[in-house]
Design a protein around this motif. Structure first.
Motif, PDB file in Angstrom:
ATOM      1  N   THR A  70     -12.476 -23.727 -11.470  1.00 43.97           N
ATOM      2  CA  THR A  70     -13.548 -22.777 -11.784  1.00 43.97           C
ATOM      3  C   THR A  70     -14.893 -23.289 -11.303  1.00 43.97           C
ATOM      4  OG1 THR A  70     -12.312 -22.045 -13.741  1.00 43.97           O
ATOM      5  CG2 THR A  70     -14.649 -21.484 -13.646  1.00 43.97           C
ATOM      6  N   ALA A  71     -15.137 -24.572 -11.495  1.00 41.84           N
ATOM      7  CA  ALA A  71     -16.406 -25.161 -11.071  1.00 41.84           C
ATOM      8  C   ALA A  71     -16.575 -25.149  -9.557  1.00 41.84           C
ATOM      9  CB  ALA A  71     -16.517 -26.587 -11.594  1.00 41.84           C
ATOM     10  N   LEU A  72     -15.476 -25.026  -8.827  1.00 42.77           N
ATOM     11  CA  LEU A  72     -15.527 -25.069  -7.364  1.00 42.77           C
ATOM     12  C   LEU A  72     -15.594 -23.689  -6.715  1.00 42.77           C
ATOM     13  CD1 LEU A  72     -12.967 -27.934  -6.913  1.00 42.77           C
ATOM     14  CD2 LEU A  72     -15.264 -27.938  -5.910  1.00 42.77           C
ATOM     15  N   LEU A  73     -15.511 -22.622  -7.476  1.00 44.54           N
ATOM     16  CA  LEU A  73     -15.500 -21.291  -6.885  1.00 44.54           C
ATOM     17  C   LEU A  73     -16.769 -20.984  -6.098  1.00 44.54           C
ATOM     18  CD1 LEU A  73     -13.843 -19.170  -9.740  1.00 44.54           C
ATOM     19  CD2 LEU A  73     -12.814 -19.873  -7.566  1.00 44.54           C
ATOM     20  N   GLU A  74     -17.893 -21.523  -6.544  1.00 48.48           N
ATOM     21  CA  GLU A  74     -19.149 -21.267  -5.836  1.00 48.48           C
ATOM     22  C   GLU A  74     -19.519 -22.397  -4.879  1.00 48.48           C
ATOM     23  OE1 GLU A  74     -22.544 -21.053  -8.426  1.00 48.48           O
ATOM     24  OE2 GLU A  74     -21.705 -22.527  -9.815  1.00 48.48           O
ATOM     25  N   ASP A  75     -18.615 -23.328  -4.673  1.00 50.86           N
ATOM     26  CA  ASP A  75     -18.890 -24.451  -3.769  1.00 50.86           C
ATOM     27  C   ASP A  75     -18.229 -24.234  -2.417  1.00 50.86           C
ATOM     28  OD1 ASP A  75     -20.022 -27.444  -4.824  1.00 50.86           O
ATOM     29  OD2 ASP A  75     -19.827 -25.854  -6.305  1.00 50.86           O
ATOM     30  N   GLY A  76     -18.498 -23.081  -1.854  1.00 47.10           N
ATOM     31  CA  GLY A  76     -17.977 -22.773  -0.534  1.00 47.10           C
ATOM     32  C   GLY A  76     -16.856 -21.770  -0.573  1.00 47.10           C
ATOM     33  N   SER A  77     -16.943 -20.754   0.304  1.00 48.01           N
ATOM     34  CA  SER A  77     -15.891 -19.752   0.397  1.00 48.01           C
ATOM     35  C   SER A  77     -15.953 -19.102   1.776  1.00 48.01           C
ATOM     36  CB  SER A  77     -16.047 -18.687  -0.692  1.00 48.01           C
ATOM     37  OG  SER A  77     -17.293 -18.021  -0.576  1.00 48.01           O
ATOM     38  N   GLY A  78     -14.821 -18.560   2.206  1.00 49.14           N
ATOM     39  CA  GLY A  78     -14.778 -17.934   3.521  1.00 49.14           C
ATOM     40  C   GLY A  78     -15.193 -18.915   4.601  1.00 49.14           C
ATOM     41  N   GLU A  79     -16.157 -18.526   5.426  1.00 54.78           N
ATOM     42  CA  GLU A  79     -16.678 -19.399   6.488  1.00 54.78           C
ATOM     43  C   GLU A  79     -17.844 -20.246   6.027  1.00 54.78           C
ATOM     44  OE1 GLU A  79     -15.194 -19.683   9.459  1.00 54.78           O
ATOM     45  OE2 GLU A  79     -13.687 -18.318   8.634  1.00 54.78           O
ATOM     46  N   GLU A 138     -14.373 -33.720  -4.423  1.00 56.09           N
ATOM     47  CA  GLU A 138     -14.709 -35.075  -4.884  1.00 56.09           C
ATOM     48  C   GLU A 138     -16.039 -35.101  -5.627  1.00 56.09           C
ATOM     49  OE1 GLU A 138     -12.502 -37.366  -5.006  1.00 56.09           O
ATOM     50  OE2 GLU A 138     -11.181 -35.932  -4.003  1.00 56.09           O
ATOM     51  N   ARG A 139     -17.004 -34.322  -5.158  1.00 56.18           N
ATOM     52  CA  ARG A 139     -18.305 -34.285  -5.821  1.00 56.18           C
ATOM     53  C   ARG A 139     -18.186 -33.693  -7.217  1.00 56.18           C
ATOM     54  NH1 ARG A 139     -21.216 -30.017  -5.421  1.00 56.18           N
ATOM     55  NH2 ARG A 139     -20.403 -29.500  -3.337  1.00 56.18           N
ATOM     56  N   VAL A 140     -17.504 -32.557  -7.338  1.00 57.80           N
ATOM     57  CA  VAL A 140     -17.380 -31.911  -8.642  1.00 57.80           C
ATOM     58  C   VAL A 140     -16.443 -32.708  -9.548  1.00 57.80           C
ATOM     59  CG1 VAL A 140     -16.707 -29.805  -9.837  1.00 57.80           C
ATOM     60  CG2 VAL A 140     -17.891 -29.662  -7.647  1.00 57.80           C
ATOM     61  N   ARG A 141     -15.389 -33.305  -8.968  1.00 53.36           N
ATOM     62  CA  ARG A 141     -14.498 -34.156  -9.765  1.00 53.36           C
ATOM     63  C   ARG A 141     -15.288 -35.296 -10.422  1.00 53.36           C
ATOM     64  NH1 ARG A 141      -9.038 -35.237  -8.351  1.00 53.36           N
ATOM     65  NH2 ARG A 141      -9.498 -34.964  -6.116  1.00 53.36           N
ATOM     66  N   ALA A 142     -16.184 -35.909  -9.652  1.00 51.87           N
ATOM     67  CA  ALA A 142     -16.990 -37.005 -10.196  1.00 51.87           C
ATOM     68  C   ALA A 142     -17.874 -36.526 -11.341  1.00 51.87           C
ATOM     69  CB  ALA A 142     -17.840 -37.624  -9.084  1.00 51.87           C
ATOM     70  N   GLN A 143     -18.422 -35.315 -11.213  1.00 54.13           N
ATOM     71  CA  GLN A 143     -19.250 -34.767 -12.283  1.00 54.13           C
ATOM     72  C   GLN A 143     -18.427 -34.529 -13.548  1.00 54.13           C
ATOM     73  OE1 GLN A 143     -20.779 -31.241 -10.429  1.00 54.13           O
ATOM     74  NE2 GLN A 143     -22.213 -32.347  -9.113  1.00 54.13           N
ATOM     75  N   TYR A 173      -4.412 -25.999 -26.697  1.00 59.78           N
ATOM     76  CA  TYR A 173      -5.602 -26.103 -27.543  1.00 59.78           C
ATOM     77  C   TYR A 173      -5.803 -27.520 -28.085  1.00 59.78           C
ATOM     78  CZ  TYR A 173      -5.647 -20.934 -27.988  1.00 59.78           C
ATOM     79  OH  TYR A 173      -5.697 -19.573 -27.776  1.00 59.78           O
ATOM     80  N   GLY A 174      -4.749 -28.323 -28.076  1.00 61.77           N
ATOM     81  CA  GLY A 174      -4.823 -29.658 -28.673  1.00 61.77           C
ATOM     82  C   GLY A 174      -5.524 -30.689 -27.820  1.00 61.77           C
ATOM     83  N   SER A 175      -5.881 -30.357 -26.588  1.00 64.62           N
ATOM     84  CA  SER A 175      -6.607 -31.283 -25.720  1.00 64.62           C
ATOM     85  C   SER A 175      -7.762 -30.550 -25.068  1.00 64.62           C
ATOM     86  CB  SER A 175      -5.676 -31.860 -24.645  1.00 64.62           C
ATOM     87  OG  SER A 175      -5.128 -30.826 -23.841  1.00 64.62           O
ATOM     88  N   HIS A 176      -8.779 -31.286 -24.659  1.00 64.65           N
ATOM     89  CA  HIS A 176      -9.973 -30.648 -24.110  1.00 64.65           C
ATOM     90  C   HIS A 176      -9.688 -30.077 -22.739  1.00 64.65           C
ATOM     91  CE1 HIS A 176     -14.123 -29.958 -22.864  1.00 64.65           C
ATOM     92  NE2 HIS A 176     -14.434 -30.034 -24.146  1.00 64.65           N
ATOM     93  N   LEU A 177     -10.276 -28.921 -22.467  1.00 62.78           N
ATOM     94  CA  LEU A 177     -10.019 -28.247 -21.193  1.00 62.78           C
ATOM     95  C   LEU A 177     -10.533 -29.024 -19.991  1.00 62.78           C
ATOM     96  CD1 LEU A 177     -12.871 -26.761 -20.098  1.00 62.78           C
ATOM     97  CD2 LEU A 177     -12.409 -25.296 -22.054  1.00 62.78           C
ATOM     98  N   ASP A 178     -11.445 -29.966 -20.190  1.00 62.93           N
ATOM     99  CA  ASP A 178     -11.900 -30.809 -19.078  1.00 62.93           C
ATOM    100  C   ASP A 178     -10.797 -31.715 -18.557  1.00 62.93           C
ATOM    101  OD1 ASP A 178     -14.405 -29.743 -19.208  1.00 62.93           O
ATOM    102  OD2 ASP A 178     -15.381 -31.504 -20.065  1.00 62.93           O
ATOM    103  N   GLY A 179      -9.813 -32.002 -19.404  1.00 66.62           N
ATOM    104  CA  GLY A 179      -8.788 -32.965 -19.057  1.00 66.62           C
ATOM    105  C   GLY A 179      -9.220 -34.372 -19.415  1.00 66.62           C
TER     106      GLY A 179
END
Length: 438
Positions: A70-79, A138-143, A173-179
């Motif tokens: 979800t966090a990556l949807l606006e980090d580049g699309s199409g061309e 990698e950038r968003v994963r680090a965040q 529900y028993g674990s945080h959605l961030d992982g």
């Protein structure tokens, strides 16, 4: 856009004050359904898209994949790479927000009428053709990993994680959605593609629009925007029957102030007694300084700066929970006072004066929620997700007003369960230790 949005809010607030909300139900030529509130006075459109399922659809062993995707949807699309996408969005004065919760992945768009087609074509690109470039991943994963590590040092986050694990176990529900650090570090691009397919599908989408658009215009727009989504996504997770026992779970943590989450099973949103329970909670723990918990725990004893309770309805579980924080040497007393108040309301109900004040607050504040087309679109999607009908916005206050003192007393006895009220306390609490059934 700030002054523009403020003007939009004023227009909608005025409209809400003078008339009922007119919700149209729209179906596109391709079969997509949406709710619409037209407001042509301002050349502006808010669009809310919600995919039911959210982060609870993470595949086994892939916790955090849907959040990262979800966090990556606006980090580049199409061309366009991430920078090009951002520049294109900003040049159109558009706003796109992508968020995920346990049960919902939500996309919010705010666009001007003059460039609506261009802005929504860009939005479609992010929904249908996200790039998931290696550098962006990698950038968003680090965040995300940085946030996870920060939560490991946050008493509030620790309390939430401990509560969820205790109540929900191995359910999503028993674990945080961030992982976890480990699960997020192991995610691959293929995992993100699979997460998108599991979550973003036509069989679970809910849509609302508010602003400068007609029903005839909205239908084809929806097909152009979402028509290329897959028909079905992943199966929904199982329901959870929440079971707790009265007692305390202490999670040791080096902090001068303990944080506690408390609660037990709740009441479903579609239950006939929901409104009585909703009003009852306003009196018990939802009404600021007038609430019983605030009066007894803060005002009379000075044990906390704040304490509150709320009905928490998830798609697959219903809870009644609250939070409080207090000094380590006072948290034990705070938990006892909360338990006493909980028991008193369960056994004796509330007063007519408390009921009258609660209903005045709840009915008076409701129109203020409709303070802009973005807020309206969000409310309309929320109503759809909860299975409410379009007339709810115009009948909701009457349902609150219909709650009687006998209703609250009956429902308090049914919903409040002192014998199941459990506290998860994070800190170094004096006089408290882990116990069950006390």
């Amino acid at each position: 856009m700030t002054r523009f949005l403020a003007l939009v809010a004023l227009v909608f607030s005025a409209a809400m004050a003078r008339a009922e909300v007119d919700i149209q139900q729209v179906e596109s030529p391709g079969g997509l359904k949406a709710w619409l509130v037209e407001e042509p006075q301002i050349p502006f459109l808010a669009l809310e898209i919600a995919f039911q399922g959210g982060a609870s659809l993470d595949a086994p062993g892939k916790r955090g994949a849907i959040n990262l995707m979800t966090a990556l949807l606006e980090d580049g699309s199409g061309e366009m790479d991430a920078r090009a996408f951002t520049d294109a969005r900003d040049s159109l004065a558009a706003s796109f927000d992508y968020e995920v919760s346990d049960d919902t992945l939500t996309i919010s768009a705010r666009v001007l009428s003059e460039n609506r087609d261009e802005a929504l074509a860009l939005l479609r690109q992010s929904i249908i053709e996200p790039r998931f470039d290696a550098d962006a991943i990698e950038r968003v994963r680090a965040q995300v990993i940085s946030g996870i590590r920060s939560d490991l040092r946050d008493p509030d986050a620790i309390a939430g994680a401990a509560w969820d694990k205790m109540v929900f176990g191995d359910h999503p529900y028993g674990s945080h959605l961030d992982g976890t650090v480990e699960s997020v570090a192991a995610l691959t691009r293929d995992d993100l593609i699979a997460a998108k397919a599991a979550t973003m599908a036509r069989d679970r989408v809910y849509i609302a629009a508010a602003g400068d658009i007609t029903a005839d215009e909205l239908g084809p727009l929806l097909d152009a925007l979402l028509g290329d989504l897959p028909e079905t996504g992943a199966p929904m997770p199982a329901d959870v029957a929440v079971q707790t026992e009265a007692g305390v779970t202490v999670v040791p943590f080096d902090t001068p102030q303990s944080v506690a989450i408390f609660g037990h099973a709740g009441i479903p949103r579609n239950d006939d007694d929901f409104f009585a329970a909703y009003v009852m909670n306003q009196i018990l723990g939802g009404g600021g300084f007038e609430a019983r918990l605030m009066d007894e725990v803060r005002e009379k004893r000075g044990l906390t700066y704040g304490v509150y309770s709320y009905i928490a309805n998830k798609d697959h579980a219903d809870l009644y929970v609250g939070r409080v924080a207090s000094a380590n040497n006072r948290i034990a007393e705070a938990t006892e006072v909360i338990r006493d108040v909980w028991t008193d309301v369960a056994q004796n109900g509330v007063t007519q004066d408390e009921l009258d004040r609660a209903k005045t607050y709840l009915t008076g504040g409701y129109p203020l929620r409709f303070d802009g087309n973005a807020r309206i679109a969000g409310i309309l999607v929320g109503m759809q997700l909860e299975g409410l009908d379009p007339e709810y916005v115009n009948t909701r206050n009457a349902r609150v007003e219909a709650v009687t003192l006998d209703d609250v007393k009956r429902v308090a006895a049914r919903v409040l369960k002192p014998e199941a009220l459990h506290f998860v306390v994070v800190g170094q609490p004096d006089g408290l230790e882990t116990s069950v059934g006390n």
